[in-house]
Motif scaffolding. Structure first.
Motif, short mmCIF file in Angstrom:
data_model
loop_
_atom_site.label_atom_id
_atom_site.label_comp_id
_atom_site.label_asym_id
_atom_site.label_seq_id
_atom_site.Cartn_x
_atom_site.Cartn_y
_atom_site.Cartn_z
N ALA A 41 81.87 15.13 50.58
CA ALA A 41 80.93 15.84 49.71
C ALA A 41 79.51 15.26 49.78
O ALA A 41 78.54 15.99 50.02
CB ALA A 41 81.43 15.82 48.26
N GLU A 42 79.38 13.96 49.58
CA GLU A 42 78.05 13.36 49.56
C GLU A 42 77.39 13.40 50.93
O GLU A 42 76.17 13.55 51.04
CB GLU A 42 78.11 11.94 49.01
CG GLU A 42 78.51 11.89 47.54
CD GLU A 42 78.18 10.58 46.84
OE1 GLU A 42 77.24 9.89 47.27
OE2 GLU A 42 78.88 10.25 45.86
N LEU A 43 78.17 13.31 51.99
CA LEU A 43 77.63 13.40 53.34
C LEU A 43 77.12 14.81 53.62
O LEU A 43 76.04 14.99 54.21
CB LEU A 43 78.70 13.03 54.37
CG LEU A 43 78.30 13.12 55.85
CD1 LEU A 43 77.17 12.15 56.15
CD2 LEU A 43 79.50 12.84 56.75
N ILE A 44 77.87 15.81 53.17
CA ILE A 44 77.45 17.20 53.33
C ILE A 44 76.15 17.47 52.60
O ILE A 44 75.23 18.12 53.12
CB ILE A 44 78.56 18.15 52.84
CG1 ILE A 44 79.78 18.05 53.76
CG2 ILE A 44 78.06 19.59 52.78
CD1 ILE A 44 81.02 18.75 53.21
N VAL A 45 76.05 16.95 51.37
CA VAL A 45 74.83 17.10 50.59
C VAL A 45 73.66 16.49 51.34
O VAL A 45 72.60 17.11 51.51
CB VAL A 45 74.97 16.44 49.19
CG1 VAL A 45 73.62 16.41 48.47
CG2 VAL A 45 76.00 17.17 48.35
N HIS A 46 73.83 15.27 51.80
CA HIS A 46 72.74 14.54 52.47
C HIS A 46 72.30 15.25 53.75
O HIS A 46 71.10 15.43 53.98
CB HIS A 46 73.21 13.12 52.79
CG HIS A 46 72.11 12.21 53.25
ND1 HIS A 46 71.34 11.48 52.38
CD2 HIS A 46 71.63 11.95 54.50
CE1 HIS A 46 70.44 10.78 53.06
NE2 HIS A 46 70.60 11.05 54.35
N GLN A 47 73.25 15.64 54.57
CA GLN A 47 72.91 16.25 55.86
C GLN A 47 72.25 17.61 55.68
O GLN A 47 71.28 17.94 56.39
CB GLN A 47 74.17 16.40 56.71
CG GLN A 47 74.72 15.07 57.22
CD GLN A 47 75.98 15.23 58.05
OE1 GLN A 47 76.71 16.22 57.91
NE2 GLN A 47 76.26 14.26 58.91
N THR A 48 72.73 18.39 54.73
CA THR A 48 72.12 19.70 54.49
C THR A 48 70.72 19.55 53.93
O THR A 48 69.79 20.23 54.36
CB THR A 48 72.99 20.53 53.51
OG1 THR A 48 74.33 20.58 53.97
CG2 THR A 48 72.44 21.94 53.37
N LEU A 49 70.56 18.66 52.98
CA LEU A 49 69.25 18.42 52.38
C LEU A 49 68.25 17.92 53.41
O LEU A 49 67.08 18.33 53.41
CB LEU A 49 69.38 17.41 51.24
CG LEU A 49 68.08 16.98 50.55
CD1 LEU A 49 67.43 18.16 49.85
CD2 LEU A 49 68.34 15.84 49.57
N TYR A 50 68.70 17.04 54.29
CA TYR A 50 67.80 16.44 55.28
C TYR A 50 67.15 17.51 56.16
O TYR A 50 65.99 17.37 56.55
CB TYR A 50 68.55 15.44 56.15
CG TYR A 50 67.65 14.75 57.16
CD1 TYR A 50 66.78 13.74 56.76
CD2 TYR A 50 67.68 15.13 58.50
CE1 TYR A 50 65.95 13.12 57.68
CE2 TYR A 50 66.85 14.52 59.43
CZ TYR A 50 65.99 13.51 59.02
OH TYR A 50 65.16 12.91 59.93
N ARG A 51 67.86 18.57 56.45
CA ARG A 51 67.30 19.63 57.29
C ARG A 51 66.07 20.26 56.63
O ARG A 51 65.18 20.76 57.33
CB ARG A 51 68.36 20.71 57.56
CG ARG A 51 69.51 20.22 58.43
CD ARG A 51 70.21 21.39 59.12
NE ARG A 51 70.84 22.29 58.17
CZ ARG A 51 72.11 22.16 57.76
NH1 ARG A 51 72.86 21.16 58.21
NH2 ARG A 51 72.62 23.03 56.92
#
Length: 327
Positions: A41-51
């Motif tokens: 979950a937190e990795l998905i949040v981070h990677q999506t936000l980073y884009r």
């Protein structure tokens, strides 16, 4: 004696473990809440936000502000994300929230989570995680975000209109509003430091520049030289121009905000108000004098504390499928 010492050590370790567990689970939230149901979950949040943030660093400020505005109204329950209906005007459409942006980012993060773990991660947790990661991506501190929030089903525009801390507020009102949510005077001084990033609209400071007491005057608490600079950018009646909150580094999370406030160059009346109270003034001067020696850690601690305001957990609320509408 050796046995007694061993017992004492074990007892202290047990007490510490209970205290740590209590802090971790306070309010029904806990670190790693999604470890089993949605381990990435937190990795998905981070990677999506980073884009998004990697292309536009100015998004960090409104995303941080969105979390702040959410928590101050009905607690951190994602109510700021709900859209208005024919029968109800939601917080999103209240005047203080008209300038919020980044809802598309929240929707993108939520969509990515739904693809991987349908119906698991709440929109209110998305807000908390996005605010943390957005700050981190532009040079700010990291903090652990306990999760397990549930989403509220009620969002009322007038509650946001009357209860959100205002850029026009004096120190007395600000202290009362923070106290009402369980935040301290120090939290007020610390979280105000979030204004180290972002912009403000000329309409919000127009009265400070041109008609502070109704007599065509300028706010005397504003440095005259800075007021003159602002008047060059913000002409009377200007409603479109924006001004950097932290001139020169408004895209970078740093301690410069306190240097600016100490010089009487805080953009909003609420920034200047920090100099009108002994505790908040001392904090401003300390951070200014020590180049923000404790600001990063203080901000992290206050953000964690803010993230606990009025949370819904357990069977309360719901896990929205889409953040803009109730299920």
């Amino acid at each position: 004696m050796a046995i007694q010492k061993l017992f004492a050590v074990c007892f202290l370790q047990l007490v510490f473990a209970f205290l740590l567990a209590g802090l971790t689970n306070a309010g029904g939230l806990q670190l790693g809440f999604y470890q089993r149901a949605c381990p990435d979950a937190e990795l998905i949040v981070h990677q999506t936000l980073y884009r998004y943030v990697s292309r536009d660093r100015t998004l960090a400020a409104p995303l941080l502000r969105m979390h702040f505005h959410d928590c101050f109204i009905r607690g951190c329950d994602g109510s700021v994300l709900l859209s208005s209906t024919e029968k109800n005007q939601a917080e999103k459409d209240a005047i203080p929230n008209k300038t919020l942006r980044g809802f598309n980012v929240i929707d993108a993060v939520k969509s990515a989570l739904e693809k991987n773990c349908p119906g698991v991660v709440s929109c209110s947790d998305v807000l908390a995680l996005v605010a943390r990661d957005a700050v981190l991506m532009i040079g700010g501190p990291h903090w652990d975000v306990p999760t397990g929030r549930r989403d509220g089903r009620v969002s009322i525009a007038n509650e946001a209109l009357f209860n959100l801390p205002s850029p026009f507020a004096n120190i007395t009102v600000l202290k009362q509003q923070f106290a009402a949510t369980g935040l301290s005077v120090k939290d007020l001084a610390v979280l105000s430091g979030g204004h180290t990033i972002g912009i403000g609209h000329c309409t919000i400071i127009s009265n400070r520049l041109y008609n502070f007491t109704g007599k065509g005057d300028t706010d005397p608490s504003l440095d005259p030289r800075y007021a003159a600079q602002l008047k060059k950018k913000c002409k009377p009646g200007n409603s479109n121009t924006v001004v950097e909150m932290d001139p020169g580094s408004f895209k970078t999370f740093d301690e410069d905000y306190y240097n600016i406030v100490a010089k009487r160059r805080g953009l909003f009346r609420s920034d200047a108000a920090l100099l009108d109270d002994a505790e908040t003034r001392d904090y401003v001067k300390f951070q200014s004098r020590t180049q923000g020696s404790t600001f990063a850690q203080d901000f992290a601690e206050s953000m964690v504390k803010m993230g606990y305001i009025g949370v819904l957990t357990g069977e309360q609320g719901e896990i929205r499928k889409r953040c803009a509408v109730v299920n």
